[in-house]
Scaffold this motif. Sequence first.
Motif, PDB file in Angstrom:
ATOM      1  N   LEU A  37     -52.168  -6.359  28.098  1.00 22.86           N
ATOM      2  CA  LEU A  37     -53.197  -5.353  28.380  1.00 22.86           C
ATOM      3  C   LEU A  37     -52.638  -4.239  29.261  1.00 22.86           C
ATOM      4  N   THR A  38     -51.815  -4.605  30.213  1.00 18.04           N
ATOM      5  CA  THR A  38     -51.174  -3.588  31.055  1.00 18.04           C
ATOM      6  C   THR A  38     -50.291  -2.671  30.212  1.00 18.04           C
ATOM      7  N   ALA A  39     -49.544  -3.278  29.291  1.00 22.63           N
ATOM      8  CA  ALA A  39     -48.697  -2.490  28.400  1.00 22.63           C
ATOM      9  C   ALA A  39     -49.545  -1.588  27.505  1.00 22.63           C
ATOM     10  N   LEU A  40     -50.664  -2.103  27.016  1.00 21.54           N
ATOM     11  CA  LEU A  40     -51.560  -1.328  26.158  1.00 21.54           C
ATOM     12  C   LEU A  40     -52.105  -0.117  26.907  1.00 21.54           C
ATOM     13  N   ALA A  41     -52.513  -0.320  28.149  1.00 24.10           N
ATOM     14  CA  ALA A  41     -53.036   0.786  28.943  1.00 24.10           C
ATOM     15  C   ALA A  41     -51.999   1.892  29.083  1.00 24.10           C
ATOM     16  N   GLY A  42     -50.725   1.479  29.208  1.00 22.26           N
ATOM     17  CA  GLY A  42     -49.663   2.464  29.359  1.00 22.26           C
ATOM     18  C   GLY A  42     -49.392   3.275  28.110  1.00 22.26           C
ATOM     19  N   THR A  43     -49.813   2.784  26.935  1.00 19.49           N
ATOM     20  CA  THR A  43     -49.554   3.505  25.684  1.00 19.49           C
ATOM     21  C   THR A  43     -50.623   4.539  25.366  1.00 19.49           C
ATOM     22  N   LEU A  44     -51.768   4.455  26.029  1.00 23.78           N
ATOM     23  CA  LEU A  44     -52.873   5.361  25.681  1.00 23.78           C
ATOM     24  C   LEU A  44     -52.527   6.790  26.078  1.00 23.78           C
ATOM     25  N   GLY A  45     -52.844   7.696  25.165  1.00 22.62           N
ATOM     26  CA  GLY A  45     -52.533   9.098  25.427  1.00 22.62           C
ATOM     27  C   GLY A  45     -53.310  10.014  24.511  1.00 22.62           C
ATOM     28  N   GLU A  46     -52.620  10.993  23.934  1.00 26.82           N
ATOM     29  CA  GLU A  46     -53.290  12.016  23.129  1.00 26.82           C
ATOM     30  C   GLU A  46     -53.993  11.435  21.909  1.00 26.82           C
ATOM     31  N   THR A  47     -53.406  10.426  21.291  1.00 25.38           N
ATOM     32  CA  THR A  47     -54.027   9.859  20.092  1.00 25.38           C
ATOM     33  C   THR A  47     -55.350   9.202  20.425  1.00 25.38           C
ATOM     34  N   PHE A  48     -55.397   8.472  21.546  1.00 28.02           N
ATOM     35  CA  PHE A  48     -56.661   7.857  21.956  1.00 28.02           C
ATOM     36  C   PHE A  48     -57.694   8.934  22.245  1.00 28.02           C
ATOM     37  N   ALA A  49     -57.310   9.972  22.961  1.00 26.30           N
ATOM     38  CA  ALA A  49     -58.242  11.058  23.266  1.00 26.30           C
ATOM     39  C   ALA A  49     -58.747  11.712  21.981  1.00 26.30           C
ATOM     40  N   ALA A  50     -57.849  11.887  20.996  1.00 27.83           N
ATOM     41  CA  ALA A  50     -58.252  12.476  19.723  1.00 27.83           C
ATOM     42  C   ALA A  50     -59.235  11.574  18.987  1.00 27.83           C
ATOM     43  N   ALA A  51     -59.012  10.264  19.069  1.00 33.39           N
ATOM     44  CA  ALA A  51     -59.923   9.321  18.419  1.00 33.39           C
ATOM     45  C   ALA A  51     -61.314   9.396  19.036  1.00 33.39           C
ATOM     46  N   ILE A  52     -61.394   9.496  20.353  1.00 33.91           N
ATOM     47  CA  ILE A  52     -62.695   9.587  21.017  1.00 33.91           C
ATOM     48  C   ILE A  52     -63.387  10.884  20.625  1.00 33.91           C
ATOM     49  N   ALA A  53     -62.632  11.987  20.606  1.00 34.44           N
ATOM     50  CA  ALA A  53     -63.223  13.268  20.211  1.00 34.44           C
ATOM     51  C   ALA A  53     -63.746  13.204  18.773  1.00 34.44           C
ATOM     52  N   LEU A  54     -62.979  12.564  17.899  1.00 31.40           N
ATOM     53  CA  LEU A  54     -63.398  12.428  16.502  1.00 31.40           C
ATOM     54  C   LEU A  54     -64.690  11.625  16.390  1.00 31.40           C
ATOM     55  N   LEU A  55     -64.725  10.480  17.051  1.00 27.15           N
ATOM     56  CA  LEU A  55     -65.897   9.608  16.957  1.00 27.15           C
ATOM     57  C   LEU A  55     -67.120  10.236  17.613  1.00 27.15           C
ATOM     58  N   ALA A  56     -66.909  10.978  18.686  1.00 25.66           N
ATOM     59  CA  ALA A  56     -68.040  11.613  19.368  1.00 25.66           C
ATOM     60  C   ALA A  56     -68.634  12.739  18.531  1.00 25.66           C
ATOM     61  N   GLY A  57     -67.842  13.282  17.592  1.00 29.84           N
ATOM     62  CA  GLY A  57     -68.311  14.438  16.836  1.00 29.84           C
ATOM     63  C   GLY A  57     -68.894  14.145  15.475  1.00 29.84           C
ATOM     64  N   ILE A  58     -68.874  12.891  15.034  1.00 33.38           N
ATOM     65  CA  ILE A  58     -69.394  12.598  13.693  1.00 33.38           C
ATOM     66  C   ILE A  58     -70.922  12.605  13.694  1.00 33.38           C
ATOM     67  N   GLY A  59     -71.474  12.842  12.508  1.00 30.49           N
ATOM     68  CA  GLY A  59     -72.926  12.833  12.385  1.00 30.49           C
ATOM     69  C   GLY A  59     -73.490  11.505  11.934  1.00 30.49           C
ATOM     70  N   GLY A  60     -72.629  10.598  11.475  1.00 31.80           N
ATOM     71  CA  GLY A  60     -73.089   9.310  10.980  1.00 31.80           C
ATOM     72  C   GLY A  60     -72.789   8.173  11.923  1.00 31.80           C
ATOM     73  N   ARG A  61     -72.417   7.025  11.343  1.00 33.65           N
ATOM     74  CA  ARG A  61     -72.138   5.826  12.130  1.00 33.65           C
ATOM     75  C   ARG A  61     -70.658   5.559  12.217  1.00 33.65           C
TER      76      ARG A  61
END
Length: 338
Positions: A37-61
């Motif tokens: 989990l510590t290693a996973l936290a260290g890998t989060l970056g632009e791709t994770f942020a892009a995924a959140i932006a994508l999911l926050a912007g959809i009109g469906g589920r």
Amino acid sequence: MPVAPTRDTAAPAPDEAAAAADLAIARDVLATEAAALTALAGTLGETFAAAIALLAGIGGRVVVTGMGKSGHVARKITATLASTGTPALFVHPAEASHGDLGMIVPGDAVIALSNSGEAAELADIVSHVRRFALPLIAITSRAESTLARAADLVLLLPTAPEAGPIGMAPTTSTTMQMALGDAIAVALLARRGFTAADFGLFHPGGKLGARLRRVRDLMHTGEEVPLAAPGTRMDQAILLITAKHFGCLGVVDGGGHLLGVVTDGDLRRAMAPDLLAREVGQVMTPNPRVIGPERLAEDALHDMTALTPRVMSLFVVDGATRVLGIVHMHDLLRAGVA
């Protein structure tokens, strides 16, 4: 009369060597997964942020899918998303091939989980997503896998050993999947400004639901509320306090605005030969602690027990301090809040 045989229900004495081995394995599992989990936290970056932006912007589920152990994790992620304000559903890959693809429609986004990225059962969902140009986010440990190559965004799990002596059972990998799902859900929650009150709308049952109920749902109103004008004599006030069973009396002006309260403590402090002939306005405590009707029942419990002095009742008022009702500790107990 025959006697039923007795059964020795006492736990067997643990073998010290076996117990030590068990504890060592358990601690190793937790340490292995914690390191991952510590290693996973260290890998989060632009791709994770892009995924959140994508999911926050959809009109469906958000449609979450996975096979086997990844499927079990996907179900939990779906439930977490739905309960924190992100509409979500789980689609089983095998069932999708037999009609459930119709559950995935334009406007949706798909999160697909597969540690290897090669789960053959995901093929029809991936094809469906590509056909309708729906966003696809992959959670996998292999960047060159079939699933990763098909996805718009890949949340890559770091290389980490599965926990345990054989190192094969899905343990570390599913823990990382679960934690990453939690991270997605909480990030989306924060983006939407989702509050504890919103959370309560989706959790009406059990202890949590009780704590998140509104004060207005528990308060007493109308003739139940012990109120008197400031000119009321204390002999009448004491009778009213006794009759209403809240242990206090609200003192209000002609417009129903709360001026003060009379409690048992006020009675003790004002004890004198002329007490019964005095007016409540002379005995009351002005500017008492109050609560609004839209506050949570949990807030009422906090204000009664965590602040000084502790109280058993709170008058419920609107923004202009007009009395709307009263809530008692017993109401919180009956509702399961306390």
